[in-house]
Design a protein around this motif. Structure first.
Motif, mmCIF file in Angstrom:
data_model
loop_
_atom_site.group_PDB
_atom_site.id
_atom_site.type_symbol
_atom_site.label_atom_id
_atom_site.label_comp_id
_atom_site.label_asym_id
_atom_site.label_seq_id
_atom_site.Cartn_x
_atom_site.Cartn_y
_atom_site.Cartn_z
ATOM 1 N N VAL A 212 -2.456 -6.062 -3.784
ATOM 2 C CA VAL A 212 -1.893 -4.846 -3.006
ATOM 3 C C VAL A 212 -1.955 -5.244 -1.406
ATOM 4 C CG1 VAL A 212 -2.086 -2.625 -2.432
ATOM 5 C CG2 VAL A 212 -2.488 -2.893 -4.711
ATOM 6 N N SER A 213 -0.827 -5.377 -0.744
ATOM 7 C CA SER A 213 -1.152 -6.198 0.627
ATOM 8 C C SER A 213 0.277 -5.453 1.028
ATOM 9 C CB SER A 213 -1.236 -7.397 0.520
ATOM 10 O OG SER A 213 -1.368 -7.887 1.960
ATOM 11 N N SER A 214 0.161 -5.500 2.359
ATOM 12 C CA SER A 214 1.468 -5.110 3.382
ATOM 13 C C SER A 214 2.104 -6.658 3.760
ATOM 14 C CB SER A 214 1.124 -4.293 4.453
ATOM 15 O OG SER A 214 0.090 -4.718 5.323
ATOM 16 N N THR B 99 -3.940 1.282 -2.959
ATOM 17 C CA THR B 99 -4.700 0.609 -1.818
ATOM 18 C C THR B 99 -4.930 -0.964 -1.971
ATOM 19 O OG1 THR B 99 -6.677 1.235 -2.271
ATOM 20 C CG2 THR B 99 -5.553 3.071 -1.520
ATOM 21 N N PRO B 100 -5.519 -1.710 -1.081
ATOM 22 C CA PRO B 100 -5.947 -3.087 -1.205
ATOM 23 C C PRO B 100 -7.098 -3.079 -2.560
ATOM 24 C CG PRO B 100 -5.305 -2.761 0.884
ATOM 25 C CD PRO B 100 -5.301 -1.329 0.421
ATOM 26 N N GLU B 101 -7.863 -1.927 -2.627
ATOM 27 C CA GLU B 101 -8.746 -1.742 -3.665
ATOM 28 C C GLU B 101 -8.372 -1.847 -5.107
ATOM 29 O OE1 GLU B 101 -10.587 -1.374 -0.143
ATOM 30 O OE2 GLU B 101 -8.984 0.009 -0.716
ATOM 31 N N ASP B 102 -7.013 -1.724 -5.268
ATOM 32 C CA ASP B 102 -6.338 -1.550 -6.681
ATOM 33 C C ASP B 102 -5.998 -3.163 -6.974
ATOM 34 O OD1 ASP B 102 -5.030 1.108 -5.746
ATOM 35 O OD2 ASP B 102 -6.146 1.118 -7.096
ATOM 36 N N SER C 289 0.132 5.266 -5.354
ATOM 37 C CA SER C 289 -0.627 5.449 -4.037
ATOM 38 C C SER C 289 -1.434 4.340 -4.077
ATOM 39 C CB SER C 289 -1.471 6.878 -4.020
ATOM 40 O OG SER C 289 -0.373 8.122 -3.988
ATOM 41 N N PRO D 251 0.816 -1.248 0.032
ATOM 42 C CA PRO D 251 0.152 0.141 -0.092
ATOM 43 C C PRO D 251 1.003 1.238 -0.101
ATOM 44 C CG PRO D 251 -0.732 -1.588 1.780
ATOM 45 C CD PRO D 251 0.576 -2.116 1.217
ATOM 46 N N SER D 252 0.497 2.383 -0.867
ATOM 47 C CA SER D 252 0.836 3.489 -0.592
ATOM 48 C C SER D 252 2.120 3.532 -2.019
ATOM 49 C CB SER D 252 1.448 4.126 0.313
ATOM 50 O OG SER D 252 2.997 3.567 0.729
ATOM 51 N N ARG E 151 -4.186 9.487 -10.664
ATOM 52 C CA ARG E 151 -3.213 8.608 -10.209
ATOM 53 C C ARG E 151 -2.453 7.590 -11.042
ATOM 54 N NH1 ARG E 151 -4.521 4.143 -6.803
ATOM 55 N NH2 ARG E 151 -6.629 3.784 -7.545
#
Length: 121
Positions: A119-121, A88-91, A86, A14-15, A68
């Protein structure tokens, strides 16, 4: 036979900025009057057109992602690239590249197989 192949990391934090490349074979990305699109499909949702770059280098973006998204091309490598910042998990989605023939509207005649990006940490 026109072929498109997506490549890039399967996991992005993320980010960070997601970067994918589409390599095209059997035709030139500068061939008049074709454009080259990025499309994605989040899990359980429909296809979403993200943007495109055309034979002359002009780029077009979905209004919802424009702030973006950046699409560029490398004509020496016959590739075009998507950068999505930028994230997010929604991507999280399967990302496709495709060719737009010179017709009305954003139709497609050739697609890549798609690449999964999470997309994940």
């Amino acid at each position: 036979q026109v072929q498109l192949q997506e490549s890039g990391p399967g996991l992005v934090k993320p980010s960070q900025t997601l970067s994918l490349t589409c390599t095209v074979s059997s035709t030139s990305i500068t061939a008049k009057y074709f454009c080259w699109s990025w499309i994605r499909q989040p899990p359980g949702k429909g296809l979403e057109w993200m943007g495109a770059i055309c034979y002359n280098g002009n780029a077009y973006y979905s209004p919802s992602l424009k702030s973006r998204t950046s699409i560029s091309s490398d004509t020496s490598k016959n590739q075009f690239t998507l950068q999505l910042s930028s994230v997010t998990p929604e991507d999280t989605a399967v990302y496709y590249c495709a060719r737009n023939p010179p017709t009305t509207g954003w139709s497609y005649d050739y697609w890549g197989r798609g690449t999964q990006v999470s997309v994940s940490s």
